[in-house]
Design a protein around this motif. Structure first.
Motif, PDB file in Angstrom:
ATOM      1  N   LYS A   1       0.862  -1.059   0.057  1.00  0.00           N
ATOM      2  CA  LYS A   1       0.031   0.048  -0.059  1.00  0.00           C
ATOM      3  C   LYS A   1       0.959   1.419   0.024  1.00  0.00           C
ATOM      4  O   LYS A   1       0.158   2.224   0.019  1.00  0.00           O
ATOM      5  N   GLY A   2       2.207   1.138  -0.014  1.00  0.00           N
ATOM      6  CA  GLY A   2       3.114   2.202  -0.050  1.00  0.00           C
ATOM      7  C   GLY A   2       3.208   2.813  -1.272  1.00  0.00           C
ATOM      8  O   GLY A   2       3.665   3.969  -1.629  1.00  0.00           O
ATOM      9  N   TYR A   3       2.730   2.333  -2.373  1.00  0.00           N
ATOM     10  CA  TYR A   3       3.019   2.543  -3.648  1.00  0.00           C
ATOM     11  C   TYR A   3       1.572   3.524  -3.967  1.00  0.00           C
ATOM     12  O   TYR A   3       0.513   2.948  -4.023  1.00  0.00           O
ATOM     13  N   GLY A   4       1.933   4.918  -4.106  1.00  0.00           N
ATOM     14  CA  GLY A   4       0.822   5.752  -4.709  1.00  0.00           C
ATOM     15  C   GLY A   4       0.342   6.615  -3.394  1.00  0.00           C
ATOM     16  O   GLY A   4       0.104   6.008  -2.146  1.00  0.00           O
ATOM     17  N   THR A   5       0.281   8.005  -3.355  1.00  0.00           N
ATOM     18  CA  THR A   5      -0.206   8.621  -2.405  1.00  0.00           C
ATOM     19  C   THR A   5      -1.509   9.374  -2.987  1.00  0.00           C
ATOM     20  O   THR A   5      -1.767   9.252  -3.970  1.00  0.00           O
ATOM     21  N   ASP A   6      -2.076  10.302  -2.158  1.00  0.00           N
ATOM     22  CA  ASP A   6      -3.195  11.211  -2.480  1.00  0.00           C
ATOM     23  C   ASP A   6      -2.837  12.166  -3.505  1.00  0.00           C
ATOM     24  O   ASP A   6      -3.699  12.466  -4.053  1.00  0.00           O
ATOM     25  N   LYS A   7      -1.433  12.588  -3.621  1.00  0.00           N
ATOM     26  CA  LYS A   7      -1.212  13.588  -4.814  1.00  0.00           C
ATOM     27  C   LYS A   7      -0.441  12.928  -5.712  1.00  0.00           C
ATOM     28  O   LYS A   7      -0.651  13.561  -6.860  1.00  0.00           O
ATOM     29  N   PHE A   8       0.303  12.136  -5.597  1.00  0.00           N
ATOM     30  CA  PHE A   8       1.278  11.745  -6.554  1.00  0.00           C
ATOM     31  C   PHE A   8       1.249  10.236  -6.703  1.00  0.00           C
ATOM     32  O   PHE A   8       1.281   9.430  -5.693  1.00  0.00           O
ATOM     33  N   CYS A   9       1.630   9.636  -7.756  1.00  0.00           N
ATOM     34  CA  CYS A   9       1.751   8.050  -8.050  1.00  0.00           C
ATOM     35  C   CYS A   9       3.498   7.894  -7.854  1.00  0.00           C
ATOM     36  O   CYS A   9       4.105   7.727  -8.810  1.00  0.00           O
ATOM     37  N   TRP A  10       3.486   7.919  -6.587  1.00  0.00           N
ATOM     38  CA  TRP A  10       5.122   7.786  -6.197  1.00  0.00           C
ATOM     39  C   TRP A  10       5.140   7.035  -5.002  1.00  0.00           C
ATOM     40  O   TRP A  10       3.965   6.612  -4.422  1.00  0.00           O
ATOM     41  N   LEU A  11       6.463   6.803  -4.288  1.00  0.00           N
ATOM     42  CA  LEU A  11       6.435   5.953  -3.070  1.00  0.00           C
ATOM     43  C   LEU A  11       5.718   6.898  -1.954  1.00  0.00           C
ATOM     44  O   LEU A  11       6.143   8.136  -1.769  1.00  0.00           O
ATOM     45  N   SER A  12       5.116   6.196  -0.848  1.00  0.00           N
ATOM     46  CA  SER A  12       4.558   7.174   0.126  1.00  0.00           C
ATOM     47  C   SER A  12       5.812   7.265   1.159  1.00  0.00           C
ATOM     48  O   SER A  12       6.777   6.668   1.189  1.00  0.00           O
ATOM     49  N   LEU A  13       5.619   8.485   1.762  1.00  0.00           N
ATOM     50  CA  LEU A  13       6.675   8.895   2.697  1.00  0.00           C
ATOM     51  C   LEU A  13       6.522   8.556   4.255  1.00  0.00           C
ATOM     52  O   LEU A  13       7.118   8.736   5.083  1.00  0.00           O
ATOM     53  N   GLU A  14       5.312   7.993   4.647  1.00  0.00           N
ATOM     54  CA  GLU A  14       4.662   7.812   5.785  1.00  0.00           C
ATOM     55  C   GLU A  14       5.322   6.324   6.341  1.00  0.00           C
ATOM     56  O   GLU A  14       5.457   6.241   7.515  1.00  0.00           O
ATOM     57  N   ASP A  15       5.303   5.480   5.672  1.00  0.00           N
ATOM     58  CA  ASP A  15       5.799   4.125   6.229  1.00  0.00           C
ATOM     59  C   ASP A  15       7.187   3.633   5.727  1.00  0.00           C
ATOM     60  O   ASP A  15       7.539   2.662   6.019  1.00  0.00           O
ATOM     61  N   GLY A  16       8.143   4.332   5.518  1.00  0.00           N
ATOM     62  CA  GLY A  16       9.414   4.224   5.171  1.00  0.00           C
ATOM     63  C   GLY A  16       9.767   3.525   3.778  1.00  0.00           C
ATOM     64  O   GLY A  16      10.880   3.254   3.580  1.00  0.00           O
ATOM     65  N   LEU A  17       8.710   3.464   2.843  1.00  0.00           N
ATOM     66  CA  LEU A  17       9.050   2.776   1.645  1.00  0.00           C
ATOM     67  C   LEU A  17       9.949   3.583   0.708  1.00  0.00           C
ATOM     68  O   LEU A  17      10.620   3.009  -0.045  1.00  0.00           O
ATOM     69  N   ILE A  18      10.014   4.763   1.139  1.00  0.00           N
ATOM     70  CA  ILE A  18      10.619   5.885   0.265  1.00  0.00           C
ATOM     71  C   ILE A  18      12.199   5.578   0.456  1.00  0.00           C
ATOM     72  O   ILE A  18      13.248   5.649  -0.560  1.00  0.00           O
ATOM     73  N   TRP A  19      12.701   4.643   1.348  1.00  0.00           N
ATOM     74  CA  TRP A  19      13.894   4.185   1.529  1.00  0.00           C
ATOM     75  C   TRP A  19      14.394   3.087   0.663  1.00  0.00           C
ATOM     76  O   TRP A  19      15.529   2.890   0.416  1.00  0.00           O
ATOM     77  N   SER A  20      13.282   2.408   0.251  1.00  0.00           N
ATOM     78  CA  SER A  20      13.597   1.510  -0.987  1.00  0.00           C
ATOM     79  C   SER A  20      14.158   1.912  -2.327  1.00  0.00           C
ATOM     80  O   SER A  20      14.778   1.196  -3.028  1.00  0.00           O
ATOM     81  N   PHE A  21      14.051   3.408  -2.166  1.00  0.00           N
ATOM     82  CA  PHE A  21      14.640   4.035  -3.526  1.00  0.00           C
ATOM     83  C   PHE A  21      15.833   4.961  -2.976  1.00  0.00           C
ATOM     84  O   PHE A  21      16.965   4.726  -3.541  1.00  0.00           O
TER      85      PHE A  21
END
Length: 739
Positions: free
Chosen positions: A572-592
């Motif tokens: 569920k970390g793929y896609g946010t309310d504003k952008f189709c990018w990685l979510s910043l809330e659950d730490g998934l962004i660190w996979s990039f």
């Protein structure tokens, strides 16, 4: 002799006149019959013994005895007026406690009087005060419908039926113990780990209080039970849990019910307990009359302002009242579904996004009607961070409903500043301050620059791809790396341009985010391979070819593996309310961000070694100087390429994070410009600045511009010098392509 005769004469005259020498003794008198009769001294003089004494006549004399409330000063019981006197006794001091603990003694002359407190009486005014027999005199059952009033010598107590209790306060009505509310069967089958322990502990304690003989019931005092509750709650609130709205609702309800059960058992009027995950304060009042006055409970993150009338309610008063303030320090309630009831707050036709901006706080009172309070309560919540309210932000006071969503019904913002928000609510539950974020429309200039820049980048990358595919003179390992780097970046820019803002449908947005994650990781992976290739070219003395299979496995396999693992862990970390990018809330962004930082560090290491080796070789007399110059040029272009792409994603990270409008706008402009420079830079450095590629371009253009006849005549020409020149040039290009 003469004197004696004279005395005898006088004595004889007296005897003749008064019958002097009577035959009756003292205390007797001769009656008319000349008999001796007793004189009643008590009757002749009622005050014979004085006040406070009673006179008793005896044969020939009398004696006095002090009345109750008086005492002979001589210390004897019987006395006469010449041997004693009665004085008043102060019973209130002489015999302390004569009226009992519930009475006040007042001394009277010869007696005393007992004045009793409310609810007590003295049967005749001089007995000890004892409690009124309320079991008989009360018109209602003061122990409640499920309690039996029992009288003892001085008071009464309530005996509760099984399933009811007065929590150790024997003179309060019996309240129902809802032990079934602590059953694990009443909640979801998949409950947070550790919550089952709380339910079991509370149920056993409830059964023990309901019936001391209940099997399995273990009874604790209130303070011990409260400590056990929050110790177990801390385990439930460990990082990452609870992670669903159902688990959150179950946890909040269980803790609130537990505090309602424990509160009346606490000995003190004010109890405070703090753990790493919670902060609780509980105020309790006991007594036969309903308490009054203000309630003020506060901790680091919240403050409760109410009164005891609101906390106890207007119904039957059970003999105690309670108010509790509980703060969860790290509880997170997120997810788009939890904000469904907040829809309809459009501004300029746009729905806001929401985020929790304070700690979650629960308010618990003994009032059974918390959904319809007689007065509103004020709850002050501290913001998670200091922030002035801006045009695109609004603070909202919300509570967690039984429907597992946030709602604002009956709860509104009273006042807000940079650090706190005061919420006024007409009911009680679990509360938090939410921030409504209204998206700011991107300026037309930014949209125009973004589209133009991406188009420029895409066109340049397309030309680079065609060049690397069809230009035979530059074939080699490094060209293969450049080709697939451009392919990944070309596809990423196309998807970014078309789908970065297309958040609906959700699954489509997640696919776009996953593809961007994969392709941008692929770009950086091919950059890493280029650094490895340059390193091998210098260290291995130019014998540095890498098999294409290994390149493909590394360039496409490593990013795919990272994306698959990330999608399994945080789908569920793929896609946010504003952008189709990685979510910043659950730490998934660190996979990039993590792999990118690792690749940049490794590449910097390779480039440093490469430059050092090149500098060492240039200082020596090396016949391969032309090839060294080429490697130097390759290294410079690779470093420039890495810097442009690295800087682009530094500002790209700022673009996707929450920040001020100014910061996001500036980041968007820089990200867009650098993104276009990336494609243009590859085309310029690897194509336009390459002599071999320019010659291929010139040859291609000459083929287009020359007429068919001219080209035919050129092809049939037999000029030997021309043929020899072309052969020489072809051999030179072939030798250079091996690099």
């Amino acid at each position: 002799m003469g004197v004696g005769n004279k005395e005898l004469l006088i004595l004889g005259l007296m005897c003749m006149l008064g019958n002097c020498f009577s035959k009756c003794g003292k205390g007797f008198i001769t009656n008319e019959g000349r008999d001796c009769v007793d004189v009643d001294e008590c009757n002749e003089d009622p005050e014979q013994c004085g006040k406070g004494a009673k006179c008793y006549n005896t044969n020939g004399t009398y004696y006095c005895v002090c009345l109750p409330g008086f005492r002979n000063i001589a210390g004897t019981i019987n006395f006469t007026v010449t041997t004693g006197q009665c004085r008043d006794i102060n019973e209130c001091t002489a015999e302390g406690g004569r009226c009992g603990r519930a009475g006040h003694c007042s001394n009277l002359i010869g007696s005393y009087n007992c004045t009793c407190q409310s609810g007590y009486f003295s049967p005749n005014g001089t007995e000890k005060c004892r409690e009124i027999n309320r079991c008989e005199e009360s018109k209602i059952n003061i122990c409640g419908e499920n309690g039996t009033c029992q009288n003892d010598e001085l008071s009464y107590w309530c005996k509760c039926q099984q399933g009811y209790s007065n929590y150790g306060n024997k003179r309060t009505p019996c309240s129902e113990l809802k032990c079934d509310g602590f059953s694990a069967d009443s909640g979801p089958t998949q409950s947070p780990r550790g919550l089952a322990n709380i339910l079991s502990m509370m149920r056993n304690s409830c059964l023990a209080l309901s019936s001391p003989s209940a099997a399995g019931g273990e009874k604790f005092d209130g303070e011990t039970l409260l400590e056990k509750l929050f110790t177990a709650t801390e385990a439930v609130l460990s990082p990452g849990r609870p992670d669903t709205a159902e688990d959150v609702s179950l946890l909040l309800g269980t803790v609130e019910n537990s505090i309602m059960f424990i509160g009346p058992q606490l000995k003190g009027n004010h109890t405070k307990i703090q753990t790493n995950e919670t902060d609780a304060q509980i105020a309790v009042r006991r007594g036969s009359t309903r308490p009054t006055g203000a309630i003020h409970l506060t901790n680091e993150n919240a403050t409760l302002e109410t009164d005891w009338e609101t906390a106890s309610g207007t119904g039957t008063y059970p003999g105690f009242a309670m108010a509790a303030l509980l703060t969860y320090k790290n509880l997170k309630i997120s997810g788009n579904r939890s904000f469904e009831e907040l829809k309809g707050r459009e501004k300029d036709g746009v729905d806001p996004s929401f985020q929790i901006f304070s700690r979650v706080v629960s308010v618990v009172v003994s009032n059974p009607s918390t959904q319809n309070l007689s007065r509103s309560v004020n709850i002050t919540l501290r913001h998670l961070k200091d922030a002035e309210e801006s045009p695109e932000e609004r603070y909202i006071c919300a509570y967690w409903t039984e429907r597992e969503t946030w709602s604002t019904d009956g709860c509104y913002q009273h006042h807000s500043n940079a650090t706190h928000t005061v919420c006024t609510c007409e009911h009680l539950s679990s509360f938090a301050v939410l921030m409504a974020l209204y998206p700011i429309e991107e300026p037309f200039g930014l949209l125009l620059v973004n589209n133009i820049a991406l188009i420029i980048s895409i066109v340049c990358l397309l030309l680079s791809i065609l060049t690397f595919m069809f230009c035979r003179s530059i074939k080699g390992t490094r060209t293969t790396i450049h080709l697939h780097l451009c392919i990944c970046l070309f596809l990423a820019d196309l998807i970014f341009l078309a789908g970065i803002s297309q958040t609906e449908p959700v699954n489509g947005c997640r696919f776009v985010a996953a593809m961007l994650h994969y392709l941008f990781l692929g770009v950086f992976t091919w950059m890493l391979l280029e650094g490895v290739q340059l390193y091998r070219m210098v260290v291995l003395v130019f014998n540095a070819t890498i098999r294409p299979l290994y390149l493909f496995l590394a360039g496409y396999g490593m990013p795919l593996l990272i994306v698959i693992i990330s999608a399994i862990i945080r789908p569920k970390g793929y896609g946010t309310d504003k952008f189709c990018w990685l979510s910043l809330e659950d730490g998934l962004i660190w996979s990039f961000v993590g792999p990118v930082c690792f690749i940049i560090v490794i590449n910097v290491f390779f480039f440093i070694i490469t430059v050092w080796k090149l500098a060492h070789k240039f200082t020596s007399l090396n016949p391969e100087l032309s090839k060294l110059n080429k490697i130097k040029a390759f290294t410079v272009t690779a470093i420039a390429q890495m810097c442009i792409l690295g800087l682009m994603w530094v500002f790209g990270t700022l673009l996707f994070q929450e920040g001020t409008v100014h910061t996001r706008t500036v980041s968007a402009y820089i990200f867009t410009i650098l993104n276009s420079l990336q494609g243009a830079l590859i085309f310029i450095l690897h194509c336009l600045l390459s002599k071999q590629v320019r010659e291929e371009y010139a040859h291609f253009l000459s083929c287009i511009c020359t007429t068919h006849k001219k080209r035919y005549s050129d092809l049939t020409s037999t000029n030997p010098s021309s043929t020899q020149s072309q052969g020489s040039r072809s051999g030179q290009q072939t030798s250079e392509s091996q690099i």
